[in-house]
Design a protein around this motif. Sequence first.
Motif, mmCIF file in Angstrom:
data_model
loop_
_atom_site.group_PDB
_atom_site.id
_atom_site.type_symbol
_atom_site.label_atom_id
_atom_site.label_comp_id
_atom_site.label_asym_id
_atom_site.label_seq_id
_atom_site.Cartn_x
_atom_site.Cartn_y
_atom_site.Cartn_z
ATOM 1 N N ALA A 68 0.840 -1.204 0.000
ATOM 2 C CA ALA A 68 0.000 0.000 0.000
ATOM 3 C C ALA A 68 0.871 1.248 0.000
ATOM 4 O O ALA A 68 0.565 2.234 -0.683
ATOM 5 C CB ALA A 68 -0.928 -0.011 1.222
ATOM 6 N N GLY A 69 1.972 1.213 0.759
ATOM 7 C CA GLY A 69 2.891 2.344 0.780
ATOM 8 C C GLY A 69 3.557 2.576 -0.564
ATOM 9 O O GLY A 69 3.669 3.713 -1.030
ATOM 10 N N VAL A 70 3.999 1.501 -1.194
ATOM 11 C CA VAL A 70 4.607 1.608 -2.529
ATOM 12 C C VAL A 70 3.633 2.247 -3.507
ATOM 13 O O VAL A 70 3.973 3.173 -4.259
ATOM 14 C CB VAL A 70 5.040 0.221 -3.037
ATOM 15 N N LEU A 71 2.407 1.745 -3.516
ATOM 16 C CA LEU A 71 1.411 2.231 -4.475
ATOM 17 C C LEU A 71 0.997 3.669 -4.195
ATOM 18 O O LEU A 71 0.598 4.391 -5.117
ATOM 19 C CB LEU A 71 0.180 1.322 -4.445
ATOM 20 N N LEU A 72 1.099 4.105 -2.947
ATOM 21 C CA LEU A 72 0.750 5.479 -2.608
ATOM 22 C C LEU A 72 1.615 6.473 -3.365
ATOM 23 O O LEU A 72 1.161 7.563 -3.721
ATOM 24 C CB LEU A 72 0.905 5.689 -1.093
ATOM 25 N N VAL A 73 2.855 6.086 -3.628
ATOM 26 C CA VAL A 73 3.775 6.969 -4.362
ATOM 27 C C VAL A 73 3.782 6.644 -5.853
ATOM 28 O O VAL A 73 3.590 7.522 -6.698
ATOM 29 C CB VAL A 73 5.210 6.854 -3.805
ATOM 30 N N GLY A 155 4.763 -0.136 6.466
ATOM 31 C CA GLY A 155 4.029 0.814 5.632
ATOM 32 C C GLY A 155 4.895 1.995 5.240
ATOM 33 O O GLY A 155 4.877 2.455 4.094
ATOM 34 N N ALA A 156 5.707 2.479 6.201
ATOM 35 C CA ALA A 156 6.628 3.579 5.916
ATOM 36 C C ALA A 156 7.732 3.143 4.969
ATOM 37 O O ALA A 156 8.131 3.883 4.066
ATOM 38 C CB ALA A 156 7.212 4.104 7.231
ATOM 39 N N ILE A 157 8.249 1.922 5.167
ATOM 40 C CA ILE A 157 9.310 1.407 4.296
ATOM 41 C C ILE A 157 8.818 1.298 2.856
ATOM 42 O O ILE A 157 9.523 1.664 1.904
ATOM 43 C CB ILE A 157 9.797 0.030 4.804
ATOM 44 N N GLY A 158 7.605 0.795 2.672
ATOM 45 C CA GLY A 158 7.058 0.683 1.321
ATOM 46 C C GLY A 158 6.927 2.033 0.651
ATOM 47 O O GLY A 158 7.249 2.190 -0.538
ATOM 48 N N THR A 159 6.464 3.027 1.399
ATOM 49 C CA THR A 159 6.324 4.373 0.844
ATOM 50 C C THR A 159 7.681 4.944 0.441
ATOM 51 O O THR A 159 7.831 5.537 -0.637
ATOM 52 C CB THR A 159 5.664 5.305 1.876
ATOM 53 N N ALA A 160 8.678 4.756 1.298
ATOM 54 C CA ALA A 160 10.016 5.248 0.997
ATOM 55 C C ALA A 160 10.594 4.556 -0.235
ATOM 56 O O ALA A 160 11.237 5.192 -1.078
ATOM 57 C CB ALA A 160 10.929 5.040 2.199
ATOM 58 N N LEU A 161 10.356 3.250 -0.348
ATOM 59 C CA LEU A 161 10.857 2.518 -1.507
ATOM 60 C C LEU A 161 10.199 3.018 -2.789
ATOM 61 O O LEU A 161 10.847 3.140 -3.828
ATOM 62 C CB LEU A 161 10.584 1.016 -1.327
ATOM 63 N N GLY A 162 8.901 3.338 -2.705
ATOM 64 C CA GLY A 162 8.212 3.882 -3.865
ATOM 65 C C GLY A 162 8.760 5.230 -4.292
ATOM 66 O O GLY A 162 8.739 5.579 -5.473
ATOM 67 N N ASN A 167 8.914 3.531 -10.781
ATOM 68 C CA ASN A 167 8.209 2.564 -11.611
ATOM 69 C C ASN A 167 7.443 1.590 -10.730
ATOM 70 O O ASN A 167 8.028 0.923 -9.873
ATOM 71 C CB ASN A 167 9.211 1.810 -12.496
ATOM 72 N N GLN A 168 6.131 1.503 -10.939
ATOM 73 C CA GLN A 168 5.285 0.721 -10.038
ATOM 74 C C GLN A 168 5.634 -0.757 -10.036
ATOM 75 O O GLN A 168 5.800 -1.368 -8.968
ATOM 76 C CB GLN A 168 3.815 0.906 -10.430
ATOM 77 N N VAL A 169 5.775 -1.333 -11.216
ATOM 78 C CA VAL A 169 6.103 -2.763 -11.304
ATOM 79 C C VAL A 169 7.478 -3.030 -10.699
ATOM 80 O O VAL A 169 7.667 -3.985 -9.941
ATOM 81 C CB VAL A 169 6.052 -3.247 -12.770
ATOM 82 N N GLY A 170 8.439 -2.176 -11.028
ATOM 83 C CA GLY A 170 9.788 -2.357 -10.500
ATOM 84 C C GLY A 170 9.837 -2.258 -8.994
ATOM 85 O O GLY A 170 10.528 -3.038 -8.325
ATOM 86 N N ALA A 171 9.079 -1.316 -8.422
ATOM 87 C CA ALA A 171 9.068 -1.146 -6.972
ATOM 88 C C ALA A 171 8.426 -2.341 -6.274
ATOM 89 O O ALA A 171 8.921 -2.816 -5.250
ATOM 90 C CB ALA A 171 8.331 0.139 -6.605
ATOM 91 N N VAL A 172 7.325 -2.836 -6.842
ATOM 92 C CA VAL A 172 6.637 -3.988 -6.243
ATOM 93 C C VAL A 172 7.515 -5.234 -6.303
ATOM 94 O O VAL A 172 7.646 -5.977 -5.317
ATOM 95 C CB VAL A 172 5.290 -4.247 -6.954
ATOM 96 N N LEU A 175 10.343 -4.941 -3.775
ATOM 97 C CA LEU A 175 9.860 -5.163 -2.411
ATOM 98 C C LEU A 175 9.684 -6.649 -2.123
ATOM 99 O O LEU A 175 10.158 -7.161 -1.099
ATOM 100 C CB LEU A 175 8.537 -4.431 -2.202
ATOM 101 N N LEU A 176 9.008 -7.360 -3.030
ATOM 102 C CA LEU A 176 8.733 -8.779 -2.806
ATOM 103 C C LEU A 176 10.006 -9.616 -2.856
ATOM 104 O O LEU A 176 10.193 -10.533 -2.040
ATOM 105 C CB LEU A 176 7.721 -9.281 -3.840
ATOM 106 N N ALA A 177 10.884 -9.293 -3.805
ATOM 107 C CA ALA A 177 12.139 -10.044 -3.902
ATOM 108 C C ALA A 177 13.016 -9.807 -2.675
ATOM 109 O O ALA A 177 13.650 -10.731 -2.162
ATOM 110 C CB ALA A 177 12.892 -9.625 -5.166
ATOM 111 N N TRP A 178 13.021 -8.578 -2.205
ATOM 112 C CA TRP A 178 13.801 -8.220 -1.024
ATOM 113 C C TRP A 178 13.276 -8.957 0.209
ATOM 114 O O TRP A 178 14.028 -9.600 0.943
ATOM 115 C CB TRP A 178 13.720 -6.711 -0.830
ATOM 116 N N GLY A 179 11.969 -8.889 0.411
ATOM 117 C CA GLY A 179 11.388 -9.471 1.615
ATOM 118 C C GLY A 179 11.369 -10.988 1.645
ATOM 119 O O GLY A 179 11.628 -11.604 2.685
ATOM 120 N N PHE A 180 11.067 -11.607 0.491
ATOM 121 C CA PHE A 180 10.885 -13.055 0.474
ATOM 122 C C PHE A 180 12.127 -13.839 0.032
ATOM 123 O O PHE A 180 12.252 -15.013 0.361
ATOM 124 C CB PHE A 180 9.715 -13.427 -0.450
#
Length: 244
Positions: A68-73, A155-162, A167-172, A175-180
């Motif tokens: 949600a944070g990523v998409l906000l940006v 939530g804050a980390i996702g926003t900062a990453l965005g 780029n929306q796809v690149g950010a998502v 995030l997923l590759a980093w976390g998982f």
Amino acid sequence: MIAQTKAELLKIRTTRTTIALILGMVALILIFTLLDGLLSHPSGLMGKENQRTLLSVSSLTGVFAALAGVLLVTSEYRFGTIRPTILFNPARSHVLAAKVLAGALAGVVFGVIGEAIGWAIGIAVLDARGITIVLSSSDVLLLALGGLAGVAVWGAIGTALGAIIHNQVGAVITLLAWGFVVDNLLLGLAPSVGRFMPTHASDSMMGLKGHHLLSPGAGAVILIAWAVALAAVGIALTARRDIN
């Protein structure tokens, strides 16, 4: 700053993507909690660590709060709405700071919903199988509050990453590759480094006792440091970039 934060919270509340994220989050928590609780042998649910693991499934909420944070940006850059946002408030650092704060507050809401669902199902499964809850009140408090705080920081980390990767796809994907992937590989191959990654720092905040995990207090400091560092980079980059 307050008005800008309210505006960012309004954007989160009024988008269909947020509803989709919440529904997906609830579905995953239900599935994983039921699978873990119903398919495990009763002896595997009687210990403190087993029950702590079962009830910590709701920590999946952090992934959705970060998304949600990523998409906000990134949504603003994707659809061009970042232009009127910046025209309304030319102080780009203030805009991004408001987004980071809004992302953290949205994370609290995600966390409350996720924990309510996960805990209700987990406790119901234990009760239905006749398994006594052996977690102490301090264990429960740490698991609940640590998990909620961790989700807010995600939530804050996702926003900062965005803000760093527009780029929306690149950010998502990042995030997923980093976390998982990256965090888990580091913990397996270089645990002295991996335990300082945000995924495992948030695990330690809940009092999880996995091998090499930090103490809850240290985990909180590390996770917040990640959020602050990423937000600082995002603010610096946003202040220097042109809005295309």
